[in-house]
Write a protein that holds these residues in place. Structure first.
Motif, PDB file in Angstrom:
ATOM      1  N   ARG A  73      32.110  53.213   6.506  1.00  0.00           N
ATOM      2  CA  ARG A  73      31.848  53.050   7.938  1.00  0.00           C
ATOM      3  C   ARG A  73      32.737  51.980   8.580  1.00  0.00           C
ATOM      4  O   ARG A  73      32.433  51.485   9.665  1.00  0.00           O
ATOM      5  CB  ARG A  73      30.374  52.709   8.150  1.00  0.00           C
ATOM      6  N   THR A  74      33.831  51.610   7.942  1.00  0.00           N
ATOM      7  CA  THR A  74      34.686  50.545   8.477  1.00  0.00           C
ATOM      8  C   THR A  74      35.086  50.808   9.934  1.00  0.00           C
ATOM      9  O   THR A  74      34.937  49.929  10.793  1.00  0.00           O
ATOM     10  CB  THR A  74      35.943  50.393   7.586  1.00  0.00           C
ATOM     11  N   TRP A  75      35.558  52.017  10.240  1.00  0.00           N
ATOM     12  CA  TRP A  75      36.053  52.273  11.604  1.00  0.00           C
ATOM     13  C   TRP A  75      34.922  52.177  12.628  1.00  0.00           C
ATOM     14  O   TRP A  75      35.090  51.562  13.679  1.00  0.00           O
ATOM     15  CB  TRP A  75      36.765  53.625  11.682  1.00  0.00           C
ATOM     16  N   GLU A  76      33.743  52.726  12.313  1.00  0.00           N
ATOM     17  CA  GLU A  76      32.595  52.644  13.239  1.00  0.00           C
ATOM     18  C   GLU A  76      32.248  51.173  13.480  1.00  0.00           C
ATOM     19  O   GLU A  76      31.994  50.760  14.614  1.00  0.00           O
ATOM     20  CB  GLU A  76      31.354  53.352  12.678  1.00  0.00           C
ATOM     21  N   MET A  77      32.275  50.395  12.409  1.00  0.00           N
ATOM     22  CA  MET A  77      31.927  48.976  12.565  1.00  0.00           C
ATOM     23  C   MET A  77      32.976  48.241  13.386  1.00  0.00           C
ATOM     24  O   MET A  77      32.653  47.390  14.211  1.00  0.00           O
ATOM     25  CB  MET A  77      31.792  48.321  11.201  1.00  0.00           C
ATOM     26  N   LEU A  78      34.231  48.604  13.195  1.00  0.00           N
ATOM     27  CA  LEU A  78      35.293  47.954  13.981  1.00  0.00           C
ATOM     28  C   LEU A  78      35.109  48.289  15.461  1.00  0.00           C
ATOM     29  O   LEU A  78      35.253  47.419  16.330  1.00  0.00           O
ATOM     30  CB  LEU A  78      36.676  48.404  13.502  1.00  0.00           C
ATOM     31  N   GLN A  79      34.765  49.554  15.752  1.00  0.00           N
ATOM     32  CA  GLN A  79      34.563  49.961  17.153  1.00  0.00           C
ATOM     33  C   GLN A  79      33.397  49.188  17.767  1.00  0.00           C
ATOM     34  O   GLN A  79      33.460  48.740  18.905  1.00  0.00           O
ATOM     35  CB  GLN A  79      34.283  51.457  17.227  1.00  0.00           C
TER      36      GLN A  79
ATOM     37  N   ASP B 231      33.488  42.275  21.494  1.00  0.00           N
ATOM     38  CA  ASP B 231      34.445  41.158  21.535  1.00  0.00           C
ATOM     39  C   ASP B 231      35.828  41.649  21.975  1.00  0.00           C
ATOM     40  O   ASP B 231      36.534  42.315  21.218  1.00  0.00           O
ATOM     41  CB  ASP B 231      34.537  40.527  20.129  1.00  0.00           C
ATOM     42  N   PRO B 232      36.220  41.290  23.221  1.00  0.00           N
ATOM     43  CA  PRO B 232      37.511  41.774  23.727  1.00  0.00           C
ATOM     44  C   PRO B 232      38.731  41.143  23.042  1.00  0.00           C
ATOM     45  O   PRO B 232      39.853  41.579  23.283  1.00  0.00           O
ATOM     46  CB  PRO B 232      37.474  41.383  25.211  1.00  0.00           C
ATOM     47  N   HIS B 233      38.514  40.120  22.178  1.00  0.00           N
ATOM     48  CA  HIS B 233      39.665  39.546  21.460  1.00  0.00           C
ATOM     49  C   HIS B 233      40.165  40.471  20.367  1.00  0.00           C
ATOM     50  O   HIS B 233      41.229  40.242  19.800  1.00  0.00           O
ATOM     51  CB  HIS B 233      39.274  38.222  20.794  1.00  0.00           C
ATOM     52  N   LEU B 234      39.364  41.490  20.053  1.00  0.00           N
ATOM     53  CA  LEU B 234      39.744  42.355  18.939  1.00  0.00           C
ATOM     54  C   LEU B 234      40.720  43.444  19.371  1.00  0.00           C
ATOM     55  O   LEU B 234      40.607  43.999  20.465  1.00  0.00           O
ATOM     56  CB  LEU B 234      38.497  43.051  18.359  1.00  0.00           C
ATOM     57  N   LYS B 235      41.693  43.698  18.508  1.00  0.00           N
ATOM     58  CA  LYS B 235      42.539  44.872  18.675  1.00  0.00           C
ATOM     59  C   LYS B 235      42.345  45.655  17.390  1.00  0.00           C
ATOM     60  O   LYS B 235      42.579  45.118  16.296  1.00  0.00           O
ATOM     61  CB  LYS B 235      43.985  44.419  18.825  1.00  0.00           C
ATOM     62  N   ILE B 236      41.868  46.886  17.493  1.00  0.00           N
ATOM     63  CA  ILE B 236      41.607  47.632  16.258  1.00  0.00           C
ATOM     64  C   ILE B 236      42.546  48.839  16.167  1.00  0.00           C
ATOM     65  O   ILE B 236      42.824  49.509  17.156  1.00  0.00           O
ATOM     66  CB  ILE B 236      40.126  48.051  16.149  1.00  0.00           C
TER      67      ILE B 236
ATOM     68  N   ASP C 162      46.648  56.543  14.034  1.00  0.00           N
ATOM     69  CA  ASP C 162      45.774  57.534  14.639  1.00  0.00           C
ATOM     70  C   ASP C 162      45.298  57.008  16.002  1.00  0.00           C
ATOM     71  O   ASP C 162      45.478  57.662  17.032  1.00  0.00           O
ATOM     72  CB  ASP C 162      44.600  57.776  13.664  1.00  0.00           C
ATOM     73  N   ARG C 163      44.734  55.821  16.034  1.00  0.00           N
ATOM     74  CA  ARG C 163      44.224  55.268  17.285  1.00  0.00           C
ATOM     75  C   ARG C 163      44.381  53.754  17.357  1.00  0.00           C
ATOM     76  O   ARG C 163      44.315  53.080  16.322  1.00  0.00           O
ATOM     77  CB  ARG C 163      42.734  55.576  17.418  1.00  0.00           C
ATOM     78  N   VAL C 164      44.567  53.240  18.574  1.00  0.00           N
ATOM     79  CA  VAL C 164      44.598  51.781  18.791  1.00  0.00           C
ATOM     80  C   VAL C 164      43.669  51.475  19.958  1.00  0.00           C
ATOM     81  O   VAL C 164      43.730  52.142  20.984  1.00  0.00           O
ATOM     82  CB  VAL C 164      46.007  51.285  19.202  1.00  0.00           C
ATOM     83  N   VAL C 165      42.818  50.486  19.809  1.00  0.00           N
ATOM     84  CA  VAL C 165      41.987  50.055  20.933  1.00  0.00           C
ATOM     85  C   VAL C 165      42.183  48.558  21.090  1.00  0.00           C
ATOM     86  O   VAL C 165      41.995  47.800  20.128  1.00  0.00           O
ATOM     87  CB  VAL C 165      40.484  50.313  20.660  1.00  0.00           C
ATOM     88  N   GLY C 166      42.577  48.122  22.290  1.00  0.00           N
ATOM     89  CA  GLY C 166      42.728  46.677  22.505  1.00  0.00           C
ATOM     90  C   GLY C 166      43.590  46.365  23.696  1.00  0.00           C
ATOM     91  O   GLY C 166      44.391  47.191  24.131  1.00  0.00           O
TER      92      GLY C 166
END
Ligand code: UDP
Ligand code: MG
Length: 332
Positions: free
Chosen positions: A66-72, A78-83, A321-325
């Protein structure tokens, strides 16, 4: 390329009067669901306490838990995160490369997700950065909770690497380090596929210094570096730093030829004196021995040819695949 010795570091320290304008933390994560919350708590507390703009770049290296779900989820809070989610598992060194490509801080700290690299050491690393060092790498004084075989492997690897390549790597250091933007840009300019990042950073030169620390046990979960991956990293390390193994093959060939020549002389002398050997055993023994040696040497050449082939294909080092940040303020 002649193997180059590691330059003597700390030649030209120019103290930096203030903290870096911004800091990025880069963390590769592969099946790390058990450690992410605690990592985020300790890492962001440390970065907050420094008091400059920061980002935390977390790269999901094709995890199957569940790493990706937890990162999301963490990113939502926390807006400091870039995943970043990679398209599949590319391995630690390429996940790290992706993280460094995504990091825009004027200093970058690299750490493992499992809290074996204590985030709180950032303060000590920054003090050394302020003294003018471009790279501050963690040097393990003690390794808690690692198997004897892993410690023996690591011990042997650093000694064999130095012996074979003639390039001295700081021993007992992993990828845990703080790097100035200058060093990160130089590292990222190297486009080789089989990356041995700690060696490449050392190869850059500039001003580098160790910071000794006691390496704690993994916070939770199990190692993502089984023996096979460690062995492949070791082979990548040696083959990307030297072609000395190929030269050793030539020495071996020369040695065997010299022995064969001596043997022929002995056989001729004995023959002239009327002594004959029955041949089967010695022929079989030498044939099998030489066949084995030839195949090993061929395999060795194959290691290098395979690497040339992969580098020649020039595929991207990794696929995202995807970047969020959000972009970091005061970045680069
Ligand atoms: N890792 C990764 N991809 C992989 C294997 C490992 O991103 O294919 C990450 C892992 O999540 C961790 C770091 O690399 O953040 C180091 O792995 P680990 O702690 O399991 O190695 P060890 O400390 O046992 O050598
Ligand atoms: Mg670990």
């Amino acid at each position: 390329m002649a193997p180059s010795k590691r330059p003597t570091h700390a030649l030209s320290l120019v103290p930096r009067p203030s903290l870096p304008a911004s800091i990025s933390a880069v963390v590769p994560c592969f099946n790390e669901e058990e450690v992410l919350s605690e990592l985020h708590r300790r890492l962001s507390a440390t970065l907050e306490s420094v008091g400059v703009p920061y980002e935390i770049v977390l790269v999901d290296d094709g995890s199957r838990d569940r790493t990706w779900e937890m990162l999301q989820d963490l990113r939502g809070r926390d807006p400091h995160l870039k995943i970043v989610k990679l398209a599949r598992n590319f391995g630690h060194q390429l996940a790290l490369t992706c993280g460094l490509d995504q990091a825009h801080g004027s200093a970058v700290i690299i750490l493992d997700a499992d809290l074996q690299d204590p985030p709180e050491l950032l303060h000590d690393m920054l003090k050394l950065w302020q003294q003018g060092y471009d790279v501050v790498y963690g040097k393990r004084q003690q390794r808690a909770g690692e198997s004897i075989s892993k410690k023996v492997f690591a011990f042997l690897f650093y000694r064999i690497f130095a012996r074979v390549t003639g390039f001295e790597l700081p021993s007992d250091s992993g990828d845990f380090r703080l790097m100035d933007r200058r060093a990160v840009d130089l590292l990222q300019a190297m486009k080789e596929r089989h990356r041995f990042i700690r060696g490449m950073v050392s190869w850059i030169g500039l001003n580098q210094t160790p910071l000794e620390y006691k390496r704690p046990e993994r916070f939770a979960g199990t190692t993502k570096y089984p023996f096979k991956k460690s062995l492949f990293l070791a082979i990548d390390a040696i083959t990307s730093f030297s072609y000395a193994p190929l030269r050793m093959a030539s020495y071996l060939g020369a040695m065997i030829s010299a022995l064969a020549f001596l043997y022929i002389l002995v056989v001729i002398v004995l023959k002239l004196r009327g002594i004959n050997f029955p041949g089967y055993t010695s022929i079989m023994a030498s044939m099998l021995l030489l066949g084995g040696v030839q195949l090993v040497v061929l395999g060795l050449i194959g290691e290098y040819v395979g690497r040339i082939f992969e580098q020649g294909q020039s595929r991207p080092l990794y696929l995202v695949d995807r970047v969020v940040g959000e972009p970091l303020q005061n970045g680069k």
